[in-house]
Design an enzyme around this catalytic site. Structure first.
Site, PDB file in Angstrom:
ATOM      1  N   ASP A 100       8.443   6.938  -9.343  1.00  0.00           N
ATOM      2  CA  ASP A 100       7.557   5.656  -8.975  1.00  0.00           C
ATOM      3  C   ASP A 100       7.948   4.484  -9.933  1.00  0.00           C
ATOM      4  O   ASP A 100       8.282   3.263  -9.231  1.00  0.00           O
ATOM      5  CB  ASP A 100       6.037   5.988  -9.171  1.00  0.00           C
ATOM      6  N   GLU A 125       2.344  -1.483  -6.587  1.00  0.00           N
ATOM      7  CA  GLU A 125       1.351  -0.643  -7.059  1.00  0.00           C
ATOM      8  C   GLU A 125       1.347  -0.100  -8.729  1.00  0.00           C
ATOM      9  O   GLU A 125       0.369   0.069  -9.296  1.00  0.00           O
ATOM     10  CB  GLU A 125       1.602   0.834  -6.315  1.00  0.00           C
ATOM     11  N   ASP A 187       5.565  -0.475  -2.512  1.00  0.00           N
ATOM     12  CA  ASP A 187       4.963   0.564  -2.678  1.00  0.00           C
ATOM     13  C   ASP A 187       6.280   1.339  -3.204  1.00  0.00           C
ATOM     14  O   ASP A 187       7.065   1.748  -2.337  1.00  0.00           O
ATOM     15  CB  ASP A 187       4.231   1.454  -1.798  1.00  0.00           C
ATOM     16  N   ILE A 189       6.910   4.445  -4.450  1.00  0.00           N
ATOM     17  CA  ILE A 189       7.143   5.572  -3.945  1.00  0.00           C
ATOM     18  C   ILE A 189       5.600   5.664  -3.028  1.00  0.00           C
ATOM     19  O   ILE A 189       4.587   5.732  -3.643  1.00  0.00           O
ATOM     20  CB  ILE A 189       6.908   6.788  -4.595  1.00  0.00           C
ATOM     21  N   ASP A 190       5.807   5.587  -1.628  1.00  0.00           N
ATOM     22  CA  ASP A 190       4.576   5.891  -0.834  1.00  0.00           C
ATOM     23  C   ASP A 190       4.613   7.378  -0.534  1.00  0.00           C
ATOM     24  O   ASP A 190       5.511   7.819  -0.122  1.00  0.00           O
ATOM     25  CB  ASP A 190       4.409   4.986   0.332  1.00  0.00           C
ATOM     26  N   THR A 192       3.349   9.634  -2.964  1.00  0.00           N
ATOM     27  CA  THR A 192       3.906  10.583  -4.237  1.00  0.00           C
ATOM     28  C   THR A 192       3.489  12.107  -4.161  1.00  0.00           C
ATOM     29  O   THR A 192       4.371  12.772  -4.399  1.00  0.00           O
ATOM     30  CB  THR A 192       3.103  10.041  -5.528  1.00  0.00           C
ATOM     31  N   HIS A 286      -6.941  11.902   2.603  1.00  0.00           N
ATOM     32  CA  HIS A 286      -6.720  10.429   2.781  1.00  0.00           C
ATOM     33  C   HIS A 286      -7.080  10.195   3.999  1.00  0.00           C
ATOM     34  O   HIS A 286      -7.013   8.905   4.388  1.00  0.00           O
ATOM     35  CB  HIS A 286      -4.901  10.448   2.702  1.00  0.00           C
ATOM     36  N   SER A 310       3.103   9.408   3.994  1.00  0.00           N
ATOM     37  CA  SER A 310       3.550   8.076   3.768  1.00  0.00           C
ATOM     38  C   SER A 310       3.911   7.188   4.931  1.00  0.00           C
ATOM     39  O   SER A 310       3.710   7.673   6.062  1.00  0.00           O
ATOM     40  CB  SER A 310       4.978   8.251   2.965  1.00  0.00           C
ATOM     41  N   LYS A 313       5.403   7.568   8.546  1.00  0.00           N
ATOM     42  CA  LYS A 313       4.757   7.641  10.091  1.00  0.00           C
ATOM     43  C   LYS A 313       4.923   6.629  10.701  1.00  0.00           C
ATOM     44  O   LYS A 313       5.225   6.391  12.031  1.00  0.00           O
ATOM     45  CB  LYS A 313       3.197   7.953   9.808  1.00  0.00           C
ATOM     46  N   ARG A 327      -5.765   6.678  10.887  1.00  0.00           N
ATOM     47  CA  ARG A 327      -5.658   6.883   9.318  1.00  0.00           C
ATOM     48  C   ARG A 327      -7.647   6.601   9.095  1.00  0.00           C
ATOM     49  O   ARG A 327      -7.858   5.495   9.400  1.00  0.00           O
ATOM     50  CB  ARG A 327      -4.879   5.878   8.907  1.00  0.00           C
ATOM     51  N   ASP A 339       0.143  -0.185   0.949  1.00  0.00           N
ATOM     52  CA  ASP A 339       0.386   1.287   1.787  1.00  0.00           C
ATOM     53  C   ASP A 339       0.584   0.799   3.280  1.00  0.00           C
ATOM     54  O   ASP A 339       0.726   1.864   4.184  1.00  0.00           O
ATOM     55  CB  ASP A 339      -0.738   1.824   1.411  1.00  0.00           C
TER      56      ASP A 339
HETATM   57  N1  LIG Z   1      -8.665   9.000  -1.005  1.00  0.00           N
HETATM   58  C1  LIG Z   1      -7.975   8.326  -0.365  1.00  0.00           C
HETATM   59  N2  LIG Z   1      -7.808   8.005   0.921  1.00  0.00           N
HETATM   60  C2  LIG Z   1      -7.146   7.402   1.657  1.00  0.00           C
HETATM   61  N3  LIG Z   1      -5.782   6.933   0.968  1.00  0.00           N
HETATM   62  C3  LIG Z   1      -5.809   7.600  -0.194  1.00  0.00           C
HETATM   63  C4  LIG Z   1      -6.701   8.169  -1.012  1.00  0.00           C
HETATM   64  N4  LIG Z   1      -6.140   8.238  -2.129  1.00  0.00           N
HETATM   65  C5  LIG Z   1      -4.815   7.832  -2.090  1.00  0.00           C
HETATM   66  N5  LIG Z   1      -4.451   7.241  -0.870  1.00  0.00           N
HETATM   67  C6  LIG Z   1      -3.459   6.497  -0.417  1.00  0.00           C
HETATM   68  O1  LIG Z   1      -2.666   7.306   0.340  1.00  0.00           O
HETATM   69  C7  LIG Z   1      -1.021   6.951   0.258  1.00  0.00           C
HETATM   70  C8  LIG Z   1      -0.418   8.056   1.054  1.00  0.00           C
HETATM   71  O2  LIG Z   1      -0.787   8.101   2.395  1.00  0.00           O
HETATM   72  P1  LIG Z   1      -0.383   9.185   2.998  1.00  0.00           P
HETATM   73  O3  LIG Z   1      -1.402   9.827   3.101  1.00  0.00           O
HETATM   74  O4  LIG Z   1      -0.334   8.584   4.583  1.00  0.00           O
HETATM   75  O5  LIG Z   1       0.893   9.869   2.466  1.00  0.00           O
HETATM   76  C9  LIG Z   1      -1.136   6.907  -1.327  1.00  0.00           C
HETATM   77  O6  LIG Z   1      -0.135   6.220  -1.489  1.00  0.00           O
HETATM   78  P2  LIG Z   1       0.867   6.524  -2.878  1.00  0.00           P
HETATM   79  O7  LIG Z   1       1.203   7.895  -2.568  1.00  0.00           O
HETATM   80  O8  LIG Z   1       1.776   5.385  -2.824  1.00  0.00           O
HETATM   81  O9  LIG Z   1      -0.389   6.572  -4.073  1.00  0.00           O
HETATM   82  C10 LIG Z   1      -2.443   6.233  -1.731  1.00  0.00           C
HETATM   83  O10 LIG Z   1      -2.293   4.891  -1.921  1.00  0.00           O
HETATM   84 MG   LIG Z   2       1.149   4.268  -1.051  1.00  0.00          MG
HETATM   85 MG   LIG Z   3       3.079   4.713  -4.305  1.00  0.00          MG
HETATM   86 MG   LIG Z   4      -0.006   6.094  -5.982  1.00  0.00          MG
END
Ligand SMILES: Nc1ncnc2c1ncn2[C@@H]1O[C@H](COP(=O)(O)O)[C@@H](OP(=O)(O)O)[C@H]1O
Ligand SMILES: [Mg+2]
Ligand SMILES: [Mg+2]
Ligand SMILES: [Mg+2]
Length: 403
Positions: A100, A125, A187, A189-190, A192, A286, A310, A313, A327, A339
């Site tokens: 990241d 980020e 971002d 790494i979206d 992670t 999430h 990420s 999608k 979402r 994001d």
């Molecule tokens: N409780 C939560 N509810 C919704 N999104 C969240 C979350 N906690 C983290 N995220 C976000 O969800 C992103 C990943 O999305 P997805 O679920 O679509 O893979 C994360 O990005 P990062 O991985 O860049 O931190 C983070 O920003």
């Molecule tokens: Mg992200």
């Molecule tokens: Mg990220």
């Molecule tokens: Mg993150």
């Protein structure tokens, strides 16, 4: 030049305008001949606007593709052999890795080198806070080596960056963004958590101009070239690593991350919700999966949901692998612009709104202010999707009140 046009890692090319007009025959005796002089005013205006949109943000898009592609290489190197010490936990308990940080540093350095004459503002980020604490020194050394190895892999940059340079590059992402001027949104790494599982993740980079997303790039190193919603036998399933790119008003292209001709892609044209397939987060924390199920039921969707990490999608939706992205974070969660900014423009033929049907507003700083959730689909399906979303939300509130 032919190779440069195919490879996102090649030096950023100068704008090329492929602009042809049918010009009526004129006698060769005319001394004042010029295409402009024989166009009527409205054709002249259309021609000028075409030329302007073709060249607008051209070099920024090429720089973004190059930066995201190089960052993706760094991430792939780390993912192949990740060490326990490569992963840390942030104050909010979410994971962060050397990849990241390294990705953020690479994108920041490459954008500055490719666009030296432009003012630079980056909303990203990560920050270097934890790397400057006790115990961060070894991690910073590892990140600096990864960044230097990645930049030298490219072959066009003759630089070696220091640990201080890496910290500064990461912290150049502290901009607040906002409604005026240009801001890059990153971002590094979206997804992670997906990255750590060996699943999907994306390097997501967008440019805001006067509060609007004007270009976006998604590098998805683990995304197959073929459809993920409907994996079939074709050989493209064996090829992975996709680079999506989009510029305002110009549609979306996809190419292989390791270099291929960009192809124009389109969202699905299906109109019957029953034929739709739904994408949602892999991580149940999430997005409320029960709400997606309830919406799917109301729409009569037959296929089971496809769960992917990420902004891959958005990329998969942009090429028609599925029809709907839902979402719904738990109440109180605030979505960040990085994001969604790149994803939203990549899904250019579709529409992304909040649960109430409002456009997403990227001009408010680092956060998106939203009503409840984010929904994405094509223009035809959006009205019935929004109705189903409203019904499902009401039902959930009523059921909660009965408990
Ligand atoms: N409780 C939560 N509810 C919704 N999104 C969240 C979350 N906690 C983290 N995220 C976000 O969800 C992103 C990943 O999305 P997805 O679920 O679509 O893979 C994360 O990005 P990062 O991985 O860049 O931190 C983070 O920003
Ligand atoms: Mg992200
Ligand atoms: Mg990220
Ligand atoms: Mg993150």
């Amino acid at each position: 030049m032919a190779i440069m046009a195919l490879n996102p890692l090649a030096r950023v090319p100068k704008p090329h305008l492929h602009f042809s007009l049918s010009i009526p025959h004129r006698s060769s005796s005319s001394s004042s001949f010029s295409p402009q002089s024989i166009l009527n005013p409205s054709r002249r205006r259309r021609a000028a606007s075409f030329m302007a949109s073709a060249s607008l943000y051209h070099k920024e898009l090429a720089a973004a593709k190059k930066a995201a592609s190089l960052a993706a290489r760094l991430c792939q190197t780390v993912q192949k052999a990740i060490l326990v010490s490569d992963v840390q936990s942030k104050a909010d308990k979410s994971p962060v890795t050397v990849a990241d940080y390294g990705s953020q540093a690479v994108v920041s350095l490459v954008l500055k080198m490719e666009l030296p004459s432009e003012s630079f503002s980056l909303v990203a980020e990560e920050d270097s806070g934890d790397l400057c604490n006790d115990g961060g020194q070894d991690t910073l050394k590892r990140i600096t080596k990864l960044v230097n190895d990645t930049l030298s892999m490219d072959g066009t940059y003759n630089i070696t960056v220091s640990e201080e340079d890496v910290l500064a590059a990461i912290d150049s992402g502290k901009s607040e963004g906002g409604p005026s001027g240009q801001h890059w949104v990153l971002d590094p790494i979206d997804g992670t958590k997906g990255f750590l599982r060996g699943d999907q993740y994306a390097i997501a980079l967008a440019l805001l101009d006067e509060g609007k997303v004007v270009l976006g790039v998604l590098a998805c190193p683990n995304l197959p070239l073929g459809s993920i919603g409907n994996p079939d036998k074709d050989a493209s399933q064996n090829q992975t690593g996709c680079l999506f790119s989009a510029k305002i008003g110009c549609g979306t292209d996809m190419q292989l991350l390791n270099g291929s001709t960009p192809n124009r892609i389109h969202v699905t044209t299906i109109e019957n919700p029953a034929d739709a397939s739904i994408f949602e987060s892999y991580e149940a924390a999430h997005s409320q999966h029960d709400l997606s199920s309830s919406i799917a039921q109301k729409l009569g969707v037959r296929a089971p949901p496809v769960r992917i990490d990420s902004q891959a999608k958005y990329g998969a939706l942009a090429r028609g692998d599925g029809a709907i992205y839902l979402r719904f974070p738990r109440p109180g969660y605030r979505e960040k612009i990085w994001d969604h900014a790149a994803g939203c423009i990549v899904v250019s033929g579709g529409v992304a709104t909040d649960a109430a049907g409002n456009d997403l507003d990227f001009s408010k700083g680092r956060y998106l202010d939203l009503d409840t959730g984010i929904v994405v689909t094509n223009k035809k399906l959006m009205p019935s999707l929004l109705n189903a979303v409203q019904d499902a939300l009401k039902e959930k509130i009523q059921n909660a009140a009965l408990l």
